[in-house]
Design a protein around this motif. Structure first.
Motif, PDB file in Angstrom:
ATOM      1  N   LEU A  90       0.815  -1.212   0.000  1.00  8.32           N
ATOM      2  CA  LEU A  90       0.000   0.000   0.000  1.00  8.32           C
ATOM      3  C   LEU A  90       0.846   1.258   0.000  1.00  8.32           C
ATOM      4  O   LEU A  90       0.392   2.308  -0.438  1.00  8.32           O
ATOM      5  N   GLY A  91       2.057   1.162   0.524  1.00  2.00           N
ATOM      6  CA  GLY A  91       2.852   2.367   0.715  1.00  2.00           C
ATOM      7  C   GLY A  91       2.350   3.107   1.933  1.00  2.00           C
ATOM      8  O   GLY A  91       1.666   2.545   2.796  1.00  2.00           O
ATOM      9  N   PRO A  92       2.656   4.398   2.038  1.00  2.00           N
ATOM     10  CA  PRO A  92       2.230   5.178   3.214  1.00  2.00           C
ATOM     11  C   PRO A  92       0.709   5.276   3.306  1.00  2.00           C
ATOM     12  O   PRO A  92       0.026   5.483   2.312  1.00  2.00           O
ATOM     13  N   ARG A 141      -5.101   0.403  -1.852  1.00  2.00           N
ATOM     14  CA  ARG A 141      -3.938   0.619  -2.722  1.00  2.00           C
ATOM     15  C   ARG A 141      -4.256   1.608  -3.835  1.00  2.00           C
ATOM     16  O   ARG A 141      -3.422   2.431  -4.223  1.00  2.00           O
ATOM     17  N   ARG A 142      -5.479   1.577  -4.342  1.00  2.00           N
ATOM     18  CA  ARG A 142      -5.867   2.444  -5.461  1.00  2.00           C
ATOM     19  C   ARG A 142      -6.400   3.800  -5.013  1.00  2.00           C
ATOM     20  O   ARG A 142      -6.927   4.546  -5.823  1.00  2.00           O
ATOM     21  N   GLY A 143      -6.290   4.081  -3.731  1.00  2.00           N
ATOM     22  CA  GLY A 143      -6.647   5.419  -3.280  1.00  2.00           C
ATOM     23  C   GLY A 143      -7.796   5.508  -2.309  1.00  2.00           C
ATOM     24  O   GLY A 143      -8.169   6.605  -1.894  1.00  2.00           O
ATOM     25  N   GLY A 144      -8.381   4.379  -1.949  1.00  2.00           N
ATOM     26  CA  GLY A 144      -9.552   4.403  -1.089  1.00  2.00           C
ATOM     27  C   GLY A 144      -9.236   4.429   0.395  1.00  2.00           C
ATOM     28  O   GLY A 144      -8.082   4.459   0.824  1.00  2.00           O
ATOM     29  N   THR A 145     -10.313   4.418   1.173  1.00  2.00           N
ATOM     30  CA  THR A 145     -10.226   4.411   2.637  1.00  2.00           C
ATOM     31  C   THR A 145     -11.089   3.285   3.171  1.00  2.00           C
ATOM     32  O   THR A 145     -12.236   3.110   2.754  1.00  2.00           O
ATOM     33  N   LEU A 146     -10.538   2.517   4.088  1.00  2.00           N
ATOM     34  CA  LEU A 146     -11.241   1.387   4.669  1.00  2.00           C
ATOM     35  C   LEU A 146     -11.661   1.719   6.098  1.00  2.00           C
ATOM     36  O   LEU A 146     -10.871   2.230   6.885  1.00  2.00           O
ATOM     37  N   VAL A 147     -12.921   1.419   6.417  1.00  2.00           N
ATOM     38  CA  VAL A 147     -13.426   1.560   7.786  1.00  2.00           C
ATOM     39  C   VAL A 147     -13.922   0.201   8.235  1.00  2.00           C
ATOM     40  O   VAL A 147     -14.687  -0.464   7.527  1.00  2.00           O
ATOM     41  N   SER A 148     -13.464  -0.232   9.395  1.00  2.00           N
ATOM     42  CA  SER A 148     -13.868  -1.531   9.923  1.00  2.00           C
ATOM     43  C   SER A 148     -14.227  -1.378  11.388  1.00  2.00           C
ATOM     44  O   SER A 148     -13.586  -0.631  12.125  1.00  2.00           O
ATOM     45  N   ALA A 149     -15.271  -2.089  11.815  1.00  2.00           N
ATOM     46  CA  ALA A 149     -15.726  -1.975  13.198  1.00  2.00           C
ATOM     47  C   ALA A 149     -16.164  -3.324  13.745  1.00  2.00           C
ATOM     48  O   ALA A 149     -16.778  -4.126  13.036  1.00  2.00           O
ATOM     49  N   TYR A 193       0.440   2.841  -5.640  1.00  2.00           N
ATOM     50  CA  TYR A 193      -0.085   3.775  -6.638  1.00  2.00           C
ATOM     51  C   TYR A 193       0.520   5.164  -6.428  1.00  2.00           C
ATOM     52  O   TYR A 193       0.690   5.613  -5.291  1.00  2.00           O
ATOM     53  N   THR A 194       0.808   5.829  -7.534  1.00  2.00           N
ATOM     54  CA  THR A 194       1.282   7.205  -7.464  1.00  2.00           C
ATOM     55  C   THR A 194       0.092   8.139  -7.283  1.00  2.00           C
ATOM     56  O   THR A 194      -1.063   7.734  -7.426  1.00  2.00           O
ATOM     57  N   ARG A 195       0.402   9.413  -7.004  1.00  2.00           N
ATOM     58  CA  ARG A 195      -0.664  10.408  -6.867  1.00  2.00           C
ATOM     59  C   ARG A 195      -1.522  10.486  -8.132  1.00  2.00           C
ATOM     60  O   ARG A 195      -2.753  10.511  -8.064  1.00  2.00           O
ATOM     61  N   ASP A 196      -0.876  10.479  -9.300  1.00  2.00           N
ATOM     62  CA  ASP A 196      -1.614  10.570 -10.560  1.00  2.00           C
ATOM     63  C   ASP A 196      -2.488   9.344 -10.785  1.00  2.00           C
ATOM     64  O   ASP A 196      -3.628   9.456 -11.251  1.00  2.00           O
ATOM     65  N   GLN A 197      -1.967   8.177 -10.450  1.00  2.00           N
ATOM     66  CA  GLN A 197      -2.761   6.951 -10.607  1.00  2.00           C
ATOM     67  C   GLN A 197      -3.964   6.946  -9.674  1.00  2.00           C
ATOM     68  O   GLN A 197      -5.048   6.509 -10.061  1.00  2.00           O
TER      69      GLN A 197
END
Length: 216
Positions: A90-92, A141-149, A193-197
């Motif tokens: 995922l990177g940072p 990895r493609r730019g999303g955000t995961l929420v888990s509870a 993924y890069t910022r542009d991707q």
């Protein structure tokens, strides 16, 4: 008994709105986790619980510093404990809570049910299927955000309603879209993924590119 419910969000602000609503239902921030792609380099300031890039060294590796403590929960709610770290493949990322801590093995050991193996392993360890774990990880990895509870059985319907009304993504539908482009499963060795991707991916699904800019 409790059930772990997880959703992917294209827009970081939708994810954080869902987190606040979950806490408003009385779900402890200790039972909630958020993992957000950080390709756009958002910073976490003092009022968020940590300073700038503590937790990720110059090589993108996880350090066990102040951000590790923040990941395990901060006073004032989950979002007050956000930290910056790196997860394989995922990177940072900007993250907080038990799921992120499990994914990096951040000092929780067997007490946290920790089976190391990155985000896919953490999701499978919490009860998700192979398919869900791979789609959710690829989504981050493609730019999303995961929420888990982790939610008590009696509150599952309410919690799912919160996640759904805040524009979460259906994992089955998104997985099918990924496979149309040749994707088969999450690869922790693939480049982040890069910022542009990330921007291209957001535009593909109608999310706002500006969602990658910090909105704390």
């Amino acid at each position: 008994m409790s059930k772990t419910i997880t959703r992917l969000f294209d827009d970081y602000s939708d994810a954080t709105a869902a987190v606040r609503e979950l806490e408003g239902l009385g779900i402890s921030h200790d039972e909630i986790s958020i993992v957000a792609n950080n390709a756009h380099g958002r910073e976490v300031n003092d009022h968020d619980g940590v300073n700038d890039h503590d937790g990720v060294n110059d090589h993108g590796d996880v350090s066990r510093g102040t951000s590790t403590g923040a990941l395990l929960g901060g006073a004032g709610g989950l979002l007050a404990g956000l930290g910056l770290l790196a997860i394989p493949g995922l990177g940072p990322v900007v993250a907080a809570g038990w799921l992120a801590a499990t994914a990096v093995g951040a000092g929780i050991g067997a007490a946290g049910g920790a089976a190391t193996g990155g985000l896919v392993g953490a999701l499978k360890n919490s009860g998700h299927s192979e398919e869900e774990a791979n789609v959710y990880s690829e989504g981050v990895r493609r730019g999303g955000t995961l929420v888990s509870a982790k939610v008590a059985d009696g509150h599952v319907a309410q919690a799912e309603a919160v996640l759904d009304r805040n524009k979460s993504v259906d994992a089955t539908t998104r997985g099918a879209a990924y496979r149309q482009s040749g994707w088969s499963s999450f690869d922790a060795d693939a480049p982040a993924y890069t910022r542009d991707q990330v921007d291209q991916e957001r535009n593909r699904y109608g999310a706002t590119a500006a969602a990658g800019v910090d909105r704390y």
